[in-house]
Structure formats: C-alpha cells, structure tokens
Design a protein around this motif. Sequence first.
Motif, PDB file in Angstrom:
ATOM      1  N   ALA A   1     -16.474   0.434  -1.218  1.00 12.66           N
ATOM      2  CA  ALA A   1     -17.229  -0.712  -0.717  1.00 12.66           C
ATOM      3  C   ALA A   1     -16.801  -2.009  -1.410  1.00 12.66           C
ATOM      4  O   ALA A   1     -16.786  -3.077  -0.796  1.00 12.66           O
ATOM      5  CB  ALA A   1     -18.723  -0.475  -0.913  1.00 12.66           C
ATOM      6  N   ILE A   2     -16.428  -1.907  -2.689  1.00 15.53           N
ATOM      7  CA  ILE A   2     -16.045  -3.103  -3.451  1.00 15.53           C
ATOM      8  C   ILE A   2     -14.573  -3.455  -3.252  1.00 15.53           C
ATOM      9  O   ILE A   2     -14.217  -4.623  -3.071  1.00 15.53           O
ATOM     10  CB  ILE A   2     -16.334  -2.885  -4.947  1.00 15.53           C
ATOM     11  CG1 ILE A   2     -17.841  -2.664  -5.173  1.00 15.53           C
ATOM     12  CG2 ILE A   2     -15.856  -4.080  -5.776  1.00 15.53           C
ATOM     13  CD1 ILE A   2     -18.200  -2.257  -6.584  1.00 15.53           C
ATOM     14  N   TYR A   3     -13.707  -2.441  -3.274  1.00 15.50           N
ATOM     15  CA  TYR A   3     -12.258  -2.683  -3.248  1.00 15.50           C
ATOM     16  C   TYR A   3     -11.613  -2.160  -1.964  1.00 15.50           C
ATOM     17  O   TYR A   3     -10.471  -1.716  -1.977  1.00 15.50           O
ATOM     18  CB  TYR A   3     -11.594  -2.009  -4.451  1.00 15.50           C
ATOM     19  CG  TYR A   3     -12.133  -2.444  -5.782  1.00 15.50           C
ATOM     20  CD1 TYR A   3     -11.837  -3.710  -6.296  1.00 15.50           C
ATOM     21  CD2 TYR A   3     -12.950  -1.610  -6.534  1.00 15.50           C
ATOM     22  CE1 TYR A   3     -12.339  -4.119  -7.511  1.00 15.50           C
ATOM     23  CE2 TYR A   3     -13.447  -2.008  -7.760  1.00 15.50           C
ATOM     24  CZ  TYR A   3     -13.148  -3.262  -8.243  1.00 15.50           C
ATOM     25  OH  TYR A   3     -13.647  -3.666  -9.457  1.00 15.50           O
ATOM     26  N   SER A   4     -12.331  -2.206  -0.852  1.00 16.15           N
ATOM     27  CA  SER A   4     -11.822  -1.628   0.392  1.00 16.15           C
ATOM     28  C   SER A   4     -10.505  -2.269   0.837  1.00 16.15           C
ATOM     29  O   SER A   4      -9.581  -1.571   1.254  1.00 16.15           O
ATOM     30  CB  SER A   4     -12.868  -1.769   1.502  1.00 16.15           C
ATOM     31  OG  SER A   4     -13.204  -3.128   1.712  1.00 16.15           O
ATOM     32  N   ALA A   5     -10.410  -3.591   0.724  1.00 13.50           N
ATOM     33  CA  ALA A   5      -9.192  -4.279   1.180  1.00 13.50           C
ATOM     34  C   ALA A   5      -7.982  -3.850   0.359  1.00 13.50           C
ATOM     35  O   ALA A   5      -6.904  -3.578   0.903  1.00 13.50           O
ATOM     36  CB  ALA A   5      -9.386  -5.788   1.092  1.00 13.50           C
ATOM     37  N   LYS A   6      -8.142  -3.769  -0.972  1.00 10.03           N
ATOM     38  CA  LYS A   6      -7.026  -3.370  -1.833  1.00 10.03           C
ATOM     39  C   LYS A   6      -6.650  -1.905  -1.614  1.00 10.03           C
ATOM     40  O   LYS A   6      -5.463  -1.554  -1.620  1.00 10.03           O
ATOM     41  CB  LYS A   6      -7.396  -3.598  -3.302  1.00 10.03           C
ATOM     42  CG  LYS A   6      -7.575  -5.071  -3.666  1.00 10.03           C
ATOM     43  CD  LYS A   6      -7.896  -5.227  -5.136  1.00 10.03           C
ATOM     44  CE  LYS A   6      -8.036  -6.696  -5.509  1.00 10.03           C
ATOM     45  NZ  LYS A   6      -8.370  -6.877  -6.940  1.00 10.03           N
ATOM     46  N   ILE A   7      -7.649  -1.051  -1.410  1.00  9.52           N
ATOM     47  CA  ILE A   7      -7.378   0.371  -1.201  1.00  9.52           C
ATOM     48  C   ILE A   7      -6.637   0.584   0.114  1.00  9.52           C
ATOM     49  O   ILE A   7      -5.653   1.340   0.175  1.00  9.52           O
ATOM     50  CB  ILE A   7      -8.693   1.175  -1.228  1.00  9.52           C
ATOM     51  CG1 ILE A   7      -9.308   1.131  -2.632  1.00  9.52           C
ATOM     52  CG2 ILE A   7      -8.454   2.622  -0.803  1.00  9.52           C
ATOM     53  CD1 ILE A   7     -10.683   1.752  -2.718  1.00  9.52           C
ATOM     54  N   VAL A   8      -7.097  -0.083   1.176  1.00  8.22           N
ATOM     55  CA  VAL A   8      -6.434   0.049   2.478  1.00  8.22           C
ATOM     56  C   VAL A   8      -5.005  -0.473   2.408  1.00  8.22           C
ATOM     57  O   VAL A   8      -4.073   0.138   2.949  1.00  8.22           O
ATOM     58  CB  VAL A   8      -7.236  -0.695   3.562  1.00  8.22           C
ATOM     59  CG1 VAL A   8      -6.436  -0.793   4.860  1.00  8.22           C
ATOM     60  CG2 VAL A   8      -8.552   0.016   3.828  1.00  8.22           C
ATOM     61  N   ALA A   9      -4.795  -1.607   1.736  1.00  3.90           N
ATOM     62  CA  ALA A   9      -3.452  -2.171   1.612  1.00  3.90           C
ATOM     63  C   ALA A   9      -2.527  -1.231   0.828  1.00  3.90           C
ATOM     64  O   ALA A   9      -1.355  -1.051   1.188  1.00  3.90           O
ATOM     65  CB  ALA A   9      -3.516  -3.535   0.938  1.00  3.90           C
ATOM     66  N   PHE A  10      -3.047  -0.611  -0.240  1.00  5.87           N
ATOM     67  CA  PHE A  10      -2.233   0.310  -1.045  1.00  5.87           C
ATOM     68  C   PHE A  10      -1.846   1.542  -0.235  1.00  5.87           C
ATOM     69  O   PHE A  10      -0.678   1.954  -0.234  1.00  5.87           O
ATOM     70  CB  PHE A  10      -3.012   0.719  -2.296  1.00  5.87           C
ATOM     71  CG  PHE A  10      -2.334   1.794  -3.103  1.00  5.87           C
ATOM     72  CD1 PHE A  10      -1.230   1.506  -3.894  1.00  5.87           C
ATOM     73  CD2 PHE A  10      -2.788   3.103  -3.047  1.00  5.87           C
ATOM     74  CE1 PHE A  10      -0.594   2.497  -4.623  1.00  5.87           C
ATOM     75  CE2 PHE A  10      -2.165   4.104  -3.779  1.00  5.87           C
ATOM     76  CZ  PHE A  10      -1.068   3.804  -4.567  1.00  5.87           C
ATOM     77  N   ILE A  11      -2.821   2.137   0.456  1.00  9.42           N
ATOM     78  CA  ILE A  11      -2.526   3.331   1.250  1.00  9.42           C
ATOM     79  C   ILE A  11      -1.556   2.998   2.383  1.00  9.42           C
ATOM     80  O   ILE A  11      -0.652   3.790   2.693  1.00  9.42           O
ATOM     81  CB  ILE A  11      -3.831   3.936   1.795  1.00  9.42           C
ATOM     82  CG1 ILE A  11      -4.696   4.436   0.636  1.00  9.42           C
ATOM     83  CG2 ILE A  11      -3.547   5.076   2.771  1.00  9.42           C
ATOM     84  CD1 ILE A  11      -6.038   4.991   1.062  1.00  9.42           C
ATOM     85  N   SER A  12      -1.716   1.836   3.004  1.00  8.28           N
ATOM     86  CA  SER A  12      -0.799   1.427   4.071  1.00  8.28           C
ATOM     87  C   SER A  12       0.626   1.291   3.554  1.00  8.28           C
ATOM     88  O   SER A  12       1.583   1.726   4.215  1.00  8.28           O
ATOM     89  CB  SER A  12      -1.259   0.099   4.683  1.00  8.28           C
ATOM     90  OG  SER A  12      -2.497   0.244   5.340  1.00  8.28           O
ATOM     91  N   SER A  13       0.779   0.702   2.366  1.00  9.82           N
ATOM     92  CA  SER A  13       2.122   0.537   1.806  1.00  9.82           C
ATOM     93  C   SER A  13       2.752   1.883   1.482  1.00  9.82           C
ATOM     94  O   SER A  13       3.957   2.085   1.682  1.00  9.82           O
ATOM     95  CB  SER A  13       2.065  -0.335   0.547  1.00  9.82           C
ATOM     96  OG  SER A  13       1.300   0.297  -0.467  1.00  9.82           O
ATOM     97  N   VAL A  14       1.940   2.838   1.004  1.00  9.14           N
ATOM     98  CA  VAL A  14       2.461   4.179   0.716  1.00  9.14           C
ATOM     99  C   VAL A  14       2.901   4.874   1.994  1.00  9.14           C
ATOM    100  O   VAL A  14       3.979   5.477   2.058  1.00  9.14           O
ATOM    101  CB  VAL A  14       1.390   5.019  -0.018  1.00  9.14           C
ATOM    102  CG1 VAL A  14       1.844   6.470  -0.148  1.00  9.14           C
ATOM    103  CG2 VAL A  14       1.116   4.431  -1.397  1.00  9.14           C
ATOM    104  N   VAL A  15       2.072   4.777   3.037  1.00  5.55           N
ATOM    105  CA  VAL A  15       2.415   5.405   4.321  1.00  5.55           C
ATOM    106  C   VAL A  15       3.669   4.777   4.917  1.00  5.55           C
ATOM    107  O   VAL A  15       4.540   5.478   5.447  1.00  5.55           O
ATOM    108  CB  VAL A  15       1.226   5.280   5.300  1.00  5.55           C
ATOM    109  CG1 VAL A  15       1.626   5.782   6.693  1.00  5.55           C
ATOM    110  CG2 VAL A  15       0.030   6.066   4.793  1.00  5.55           C
ATOM    111  N   LYS A  16       3.790   3.461   4.788  1.00  5.18           N
ATOM    112  CA  LYS A  16       4.978   2.782   5.317  1.00  5.18           C
ATOM    113  C   LYS A  16       6.245   3.233   4.600  1.00  5.18           C
ATOM    114  O   LYS A  16       7.287   3.445   5.226  1.00  5.18           O
ATOM    115  CB  LYS A  16       4.814   1.269   5.183  1.00  5.18           C
ATOM    116  CG  LYS A  16       3.774   0.665   6.099  1.00  5.18           C
ATOM    117  CD  LYS A  16       3.548  -0.798   5.767  1.00  5.18           C
ATOM    118  CE  LYS A  16       2.380  -1.373   6.536  1.00  5.18           C
ATOM    119  NZ  LYS A  16       2.086  -2.778   6.139  1.00  5.18           N
ATOM    120  N   SER A  17       6.155   3.361   3.281  1.00  7.65           N
ATOM    121  CA  SER A  17       7.336   3.779   2.510  1.00  7.65           C
ATOM    122  C   SER A  17       7.712   5.224   2.797  1.00  7.65           C
ATOM    123  O   SER A  17       8.901   5.567   2.847  1.00  7.65           O
ATOM    124  CB  SER A  17       7.080   3.584   1.020  1.00  7.65           C
ATOM    125  OG  SER A  17       5.996   4.395   0.591  1.00  7.65           O
TER     126      SER A  17
END
Length: 199
Positions: free
Chosen positions: A24-40
């Motif tokens: 709830a607090i860090y949703s934007a950072k968590i989503v961005a991190f997971i997206s970058s991992v999936v992209k790589s």
Amino acid sequence: MEDTKPTQISIFNIIAVICSATFAIYSAKIVAFISSVVKSLSKPKPNPKVLAAKQKVNGLKRELHGISPTGEFARYFKKDRELNKATDELTALEAENTSETARNLKIDTIVRVVMQVSALALLRYVSSITAYCIPDTIFWPFNLLVRFPAVFGNNSCPTEFAEVSGFALAFLMIHLINLIWRTFRPSSEPKTTTDKKTN
C-alpha cells in the motif's frame, strides 16, 4: 445473530499484514521493479536479419564518408543510392518486428493489473485481523480509520473498545520506521570547504 469469528494471529497472518501494508505504501516502486525484472527476463533475442541490415547500413555509411562527392561524383552517388536502399530495407524489417515500446507498455499493464488484484485479495484477507483493542473514545469519531480495511467490526473487542486492525498498525509502523531512517541516516551530500587565500 452469530458473531463473526476474528482471524487468529499467526506468523503467516503477520507476514500477510506486513506485505499488504508495504504494498500500500510502496506500490509504485514495487510494480516498477517487478516490471523491469519481467522485461529483462522476457527480452526477445535480436532478429538476425535486422542485425545484418544494420551492419550493412553502417558499412555503407563508412564507405560513403571515405568518398569525395566532388572528386568521385559517380561513385559517391552510386554508393548513396545503395545506402538509401539498405536504409529502406532496415526500416521495413524493424517495422515488421514488435515495437519495444508497445511490448514494454503491455508488460507494465499486465504487471500492474496482476499486482493490484493480488493486493486487493490480500487486503481482503487481512481485513479481519485485529492487532489490539483501545477505548473507543480515543479516536472517536474516526474509529473506522483504525480498523481499516474492515468496514464493520468483527466483535473481537468489548463493546466499549475499538478495534485496531493489523493493517493499520503495520501501516503506521512502516511510516514511523521510514521517518526515523530519513531523520537519522547520515547525509550523503559531500561537505564543502572554503579554501583560505594567503597573500
């Protein structure tokens, strides 16, 4: 009417509450991190035809730069036509392949939707977890906030007490820890010193 039985405190429930509050607090950072991992991890291998076309275009450019347009007029414009043709072929090949921007946008959308659905399901699960009870006059008339995400109580506290949800407690504790960390962590800015001039 039968009372709703509150969820028992366990290690799994504590982890679920912490994960829910953290997202709830860090949703934007968590989503961005997971997206970058999936992209790589899902990055497609480059098309060999595109690589060959790029090498051909780069080679023709180097050859063209080594030819004088005034001294070797015919050769220069012949090589220029070859370069234009190779560039058109490269553009057509790149258009046939899926755009990297469109691929990244699709990954971002899928990851965001999956994470939001998972977060809502987790929030629904932890809504029945009560951390402790406090007199209902302390936060009145905002008792609903301290038992969020539960809208109604689960009868885990006496009538004259208000329920403090595990989510609300974890949410507050994470914010306090973050505030303390920002307040007391050493500054990373380099110290500036003034040089003394001597006559």
